[in-house]
Design a protein around this motif. Structure first.
Motif, PDB file in Angstrom:
ATOM      1  N   ARG A 284      44.688 -13.207 -94.510  1.00  0.00           N
ATOM      2  CA  ARG A 284      44.306 -11.796 -94.546  1.00  0.00           C
ATOM      3  C   ARG A 284      43.492 -11.490 -95.798  1.00  0.00           C
TER       4      ARG A 284
ATOM      5  N   GLU B 294      46.473  -6.478 -88.103  1.00  0.00           N
ATOM      6  CA  GLU B 294      45.489  -6.240 -89.158  1.00  0.00           C
ATOM      7  C   GLU B 294      44.581  -7.447 -89.349  1.00  0.00           C
TER       8      GLU B 294
ATOM      9  N   THR C 200      39.595  -1.547 -97.092  1.00  0.00           N
ATOM     10  CA  THR C 200      39.513  -2.059 -95.718  1.00  0.00           C
ATOM     11  C   THR C 200      39.221  -0.939 -94.733  1.00  0.00           C
ATOM     12  N   THR C 201      39.891   0.183 -94.926  1.00  0.00           N
ATOM     13  CA  THR C 201      39.654   1.327 -94.042  1.00  0.00           C
ATOM     14  C   THR C 201      38.217   1.820 -94.152  1.00  0.00           C
TER      15      THR C 201
ATOM     16  N   GLN D  45      43.826  -1.885 -99.138  1.00  0.00           N
ATOM     17  CA  GLN D  45      43.964  -1.218 -97.847  1.00  0.00           C
ATOM     18  C   GLN D  45      42.974  -0.079 -97.701  1.00  0.00           C
TER      19      GLN D  45
ATOM     20  N   GLY E 267      46.071  -2.432 -83.741  1.00  0.00           N
ATOM     21  CA  GLY E 267      45.839  -3.026 -85.046  1.00  0.00           C
ATOM     22  C   GLY E 267      47.007  -2.846 -86.000  1.00  0.00           C
ATOM     23  N   GLN E 268      48.202  -2.632 -85.454  1.00  0.00           N
ATOM     24  CA  GLN E 268      49.372  -2.427 -86.287  1.00  0.00           C
ATOM     25  C   GLN E 268      50.027  -3.765 -86.583  1.00  0.00           C
TER      26      GLN E 268
END
Length: 1008
Positions: free
Chosen positions: A923, A977, A778-779, A775, A971-972
């Motif tokens: 994902r 995502e 990804t950010t 995560q 994007g929640q």
């Protein structure tokens, strides 16, 4: 009337009160009723049955059991083990009536006579039941009680049902116990029978009873019922029959012992059928390992234990056992030899050649399985050392025609363009080594044939395709093969010589030297197990009794003699600088009300790796388990680069840590176990990275344990690359490398070492550490794209999905308008590729073994191997995410970045089909693609030139994912995502496509 009544004397003249009288049964034969005082053996099976069913006394029961045992040993007499109506009735009574009533008494007799040599009553009972009818009766009794217990209501329970279930379970376990139980059961059932018509159905029942999984499943079900009714957990008291692995070991030991006795050809064939049926349990490696150990220790049997067994098996079962046999030799002996350049390595390989050669000699058609192992697309020992390939090629070389055929297949496969492009490099290296070994043997056996092969178009095509490959490693393998093989029969200028530094280096010379290797059969002495090191299996050391000295609880006052010294209190003379000792802290162990529960002899923390292994093995000791877990991360890191303790025992430590269970509910158990395995990977990355990757696919572990292995590889790769810092790193330095407290305060100011460590960002890893890292990455990947898109749109949130959507629309509009000038979307300078040894370790020891074994698993014919990565979507998603993290940790400075990019990209495209459309897998694939594009930001031109079809296919697939996903604007959520990741991947890909459209003209046909 008085004549009808005559007086009868009631006075007895003598004799016992109870006498033996004769009765007559329904078939007219006399049956004797046993005297209560003087039991005697029965005269017939019918009489034995009558005695047993009429609640006999203990003495009468013993007499009947001894009679049954003696009758069974006599030829032509009654044999209770042979299927018959009377024998079945006697067995049924023994199982349903005698055993429940007398089981505890039998157990007591067995314990009392344990030291003696005579047979106990329990052994007599078990001997009567060691046959096919006996095992069937015991199993059906267990099944009936299990079904009865499951069918009863919760509020109405028989109190004796659980007890009878335990007795039936113990009885079945004792009947099957022993390394000769299988042979005993068959001989008791077939004693004196020579009719093939009667033998055939008996063999089928015997193989079905012991070789199928019915015993294992029914016993496991009974154990679950007992556990539920008694409220206990599965522990060490579990029956070994319910454990598939232990049951497979039992079959292996019994078959090996039976074959070692030299059975008749009919019995040897029966052993072969039983072994082939037991392979369906799924524990082929365990069974083969038991048989191989016996084969290594036997010299009088041709081919050891496996030769006679394989002779009567089907081709499919032969292939399964031979492949498992090669895997065992590689793991147990040959993988530890590295390049096999020592004399000891040659002796070990010679022993393996001897065993394999004997097996192939018994069945000549079995050499085809070795050829298939060498030439298959997922064969030749992927991930194993060169030793196993040397042994197999040496065995195949004993048959000239098979060797030549193998070399021709290898040359055709070596030069296939699709094979070069899509096969993992780890697989290509294994096939290259086998090709060079075969070429050397062909040159020695038929040199003219090798010369003719190098004149054909297949050879020239192979070298040409290799030299034109886009991957540097593929070109290197083509050059060493060309130089090595042509050097065998060409001289001077006719020999290929590319004058490259890589081919003349250490690795290139070793590859070219494989054509000169020649292994021959040798002694099995090098394969025999040696005495284990005391560090691995510490012996119990008896401490010498120490003399007990009196302990004084207070100061000792000397006797007063002469002057008397009196202490005078004076407040003015007290030194204010003297600080009194603080009161000792409360000991938690002393706070117990019961003084007998206070433990003063606490174990000390391990300071050597051998002590750590001993503590981890002691799974029943809470203190040892807790100390081992808390000490392992620091101790392994401290010892990793000092001495060879960690290197010698790294694999054993890793196996113990993976299989460790939280029996005592230790605080922070899973994090401590994970940190111990990470310490092994960080200290020994080259060895343990490959070991963990192999264990993930080949080990018999649960999904959670495999997930822990992936977490170890991902987090370890990040720490090796310098992206993460463990909380245990600072504790690995020795005291000689640290300043004293006084000097530390002088040079470091008021902050001490503990304060600095506390103020740093060193925190314990959460259970979902791998997901958190993904995560975070990804950010970091999305932040530049979102910031750039936010400059062109409105809205305060730079991570809004609408910004990505608007940028995609702008790109679409610009691509539709030919007059719109395209500008570069990023002014970030291009990163120059720098040789990086750390990145090379991550690629060779982490990424390549994981990626290559995944593709080999997808191609494998074994459903169990494929199920590791396809049956559990969550585990597949974690695996793909780990590959993305490792690729990002290696970075753009990796010399093998083109090969890593191509291999991972194609793997992700293949994973789409294996995922089954799972959201988590999709994902993970998008995350790995984004990580690849981030690392290859400066190589988009090369990617478009070398992987144009993959780029186009990826764009089409991601576009479908983006259009078909309903994500919210922020994007929640999971779908949001996924849509955000898909948008980011499309933006990066379309930037490259727009800039290097000319390189993709052929591949973009059909792109909409």
């Amino acid at each position: 009337m008085d004549d009808f009544l005559k007086p009868v004397s009631v006075r007895r003249t003598g004799g016992p009160l109870l006498q033996k009288v004769s009765a007559t049964t329904t078939n007219g034969k006399p049956v004797h009723i046993t005297s209560a005082r003087q039991p005697f053996p029965p005269a017939s099976p019918e009489e034995a049955f009558e005695i047993l069913r009429n609640e006999p006394s203990y003495e009468a029961l013993v007499a009947v059991l001894r009679w049954l045992s003696l009758e069974r040993l006599q030829q032509g007499a009654f044999n209770i083990g042979r299927p018959s109506p009377t024998g079945s009735q006697i067995i049924q009574v023994l199982v349903t009536e005698i055993a429940p009533n007398y089981w505890d008494i039998f157990r007591e007799d067995a314990s009392e006579e344990k030291k003696g040599k005579k047979s106990t009553t329990l052994q007599l009972l078990l001997g009567s039941l060691q046959s096919i009818p006996g095992v069937n009766a015991a199993l059906l009794r267990l099944r009936a009680l299990t079904q009865e217990a499951k069918s009863e209501k919760k509020d109405v329970k028989r109190h004796d049902l659980n007890i009878n279930l335990r007795i039936a379970l113990d009885m079945l376990k004792d009947i099957l116990d022993g390394a000769d139980a299988v042979e005993t059961i068959w001989k008791a059932s077939n004693l004196g029978s020579k009719n093939p018509t009667q033998r055939r159905p008996l063999e089928q029942e015997f193989v079905t009873l012991l070789g199928s999984g019915r015993l294992v499943s029914w016993v496991a079900e009974a154990e679950d019922v007992i556990r539920l009714t008694s409220g206990t957990k599965r522990g060490s008291d579990s029956c070994w029959v319910s454990d598939g692995a232990e049951y497979a070991r039992w079959i292996g030991r019994n078959v090996a012992l039976w074959i070692g006795h030299g059975p008749s050809p009919e019995d040897a064939k029966l052993c072969s059928q039983l072994l082939a049926r037991s392979l369906r349990l799924g524990y082929t490696d365990i069974v083969v390992r038991i048989l191989v150990v016996k084969a290594e220790g036997s010299q009088h049997v041709k081919g050891g234990m496996l030769g006679p067994l394989l002779k009567d098996m089907s081709a499919l079962d032969q292939r399964k056992i031979i492949f498992s046999l090669l895997k065992h030799f590689a793991e147990a002996h040959l993988n530890k030899l590295d390049r096999c350049e020592t004399k000891q390595s040659q002796d070990i390989i010679a022993g393996v050649v001897t065993i394999l050669g004997d097996i192939v000699e018994i069945g000549e058609g079995q050499v085809a399985h070795l050829v298939s192992w060498l030439t298959s697309s997922s064969g030749a020992g992927l991930g194993d050392g060169v030793g196993i390939r040397r042994a197999v090629v040496a065995v195949v070389a004993q048959q000239r025609d098979a060797l030549i055929d193998t070399l021709e297949k290898m040359i055709a496969q070596f030069g296939d363009a699709l094979y070069i492009k899509h096969s993992p490099l780890l697989q290509q290296e294994a096939h290259t080594q086998a090709l060079l070994l075969c070429a050397g043997y062909v040159h020695r056996l038929a040199p003219t044939k090798l010369v003719m092969m190098t004149r054909y178009g297949a050879w020239l095509n192979a070298i040409s395709n290799r030299l034109s490959a886009s991957q540097e490693r593929a070109r290197f393998l083509g050059m060493v093969v060309g130089e090595a093989i042509t050097g065998l029969h060409e001289k001077g200028d006719k020999k290929l010589d590319f004058h490259q530094e890589e081919t003349n280096g250490d690795e290139g010379l070793w590859y070219k030297g494989l054509v000169c290797v020649e292994d021959k059969p040798g002694s099995l002495e090098a394969l025999r197990p040696k005495t284990s090191s005391p560090e691995v299996q510490p012996k119990t050391v008896k401490k010498a009794p120490q003399s007990i000295k009196p302990q004084h609880k207070g100061p000792v006052r000397a006797p007063t003699q002469g002057f008397i010294i009196e202490e005078v209190d004076d407040d003015e003379d007290e030194d204010d600088d003297l600080i009194p000792y603080a009161k000792p802290d409360t000991d938690e162990e002393d706070s117990d009300d019961d003084a007998t529960l206070v433990q003063k002899n606490k174990p000390k923390a391990p300071v050597y790796i051998r002590d750590l292994i001993r503590y981890l093995r002691d799974s029943d000791n809470y203190d040892h388990q807790k100390l081992a877990l808390s000490t392992a991360p620091t101790l392994i890191r401290r010892k990793g680069n000092f001495g060879t303790e960690v290197k010698e025992h790294a694999e054993e430590l890793a196996s113990l840590l993976i299989g460790l269970q939280d029996k005592f509910e230790i605080e922070d158990f899973y994090n401590l176990r994970l940190q111990g395995m990470i310490a092994l990977v960080v200290t020994q990355p080259e060895m343990m990275g490959q070991w963990f990757a192999k264990t993930f696919f080949d080990g018999d572990y649960s999904a959670s344990q495999r997930g822990a292995i992936l977490a170890v590889l991902g987090i370890g790769a990040r720490e090796i690359a310098g992206f993460e810092t463990s909380e245990y790193t600072a504790a690995t330095s020795f005291p000689s490398k640290t300043l004293s407290d006084k000097m530390e305060r002088l040079y470091m100011g008021s902050q001490s070492r503990d304060q600095l460590l506390a103020s740093s960002n060193l925190k314990a890893l959460p259970p979902n550490a791998l997901d958190t890292m993904a995560q975070s990455l990804t950010t970091s990947f999305l932040a530049p794209l979102a910031a750039e898109a936010a400059d062109k749109t409105t809205g305060p949130d730079v991570l809004k999905l609408s910004t990505f959507t608007s940028r995609l629309e702008q790109q679409q509009n610009s691509s539709d308008s030919p007059n719109v000038k395209r500008k570069q979307t990023s002014n970030k300078p291009r990163i120059r590729a720098i040789p990086n040894t750390t990145a090379q370790i991550l690629y060779a020891s982490f990424f390549e073994p994981l990626a290559a074994r995944f593709q080999a698993a997808l191609r494998s014919s074994s459903a169990r191997t494929r199920a590791v990565v396809t049956s559990q979507p969550h585990l597949l998603a974690t695996y793909i995410r780990t590959l993305g993290i490792v690729a990002h940790a290696a970075g753009p400075g990796t010399l093998a970045l083109p090969a890593m990019t191509a291999e991972l990209w194609r793997l992700l495209l293949r994973a789409r089909g294996a995922s089954g459309g799972d959201v988590g897998v999709v994902r993970a694939i998008l995350f790995a693609l984004l990580a690849l594009l981030e690392v290859n930001e400066g190589r988009m031109r090369d990617i478009c030139a070398e992987m144009g079809s993959e780029v186009v296919e990826t764009m089409e697939w991601v576009s479908v994912i983006f259009d078909g996903t309903r994500g919210d604007d922020g994007g929640q959520g999971e779908e949001g995502e996924i849509k955000m990741l898909a948008a980011a991947v499309l933006i990066r890909l379309r930037d490259g496509v727009e800039k290097y459209r000319a390189l993709l003209v052929g591949d973009m046909i059909g792109l909409q």
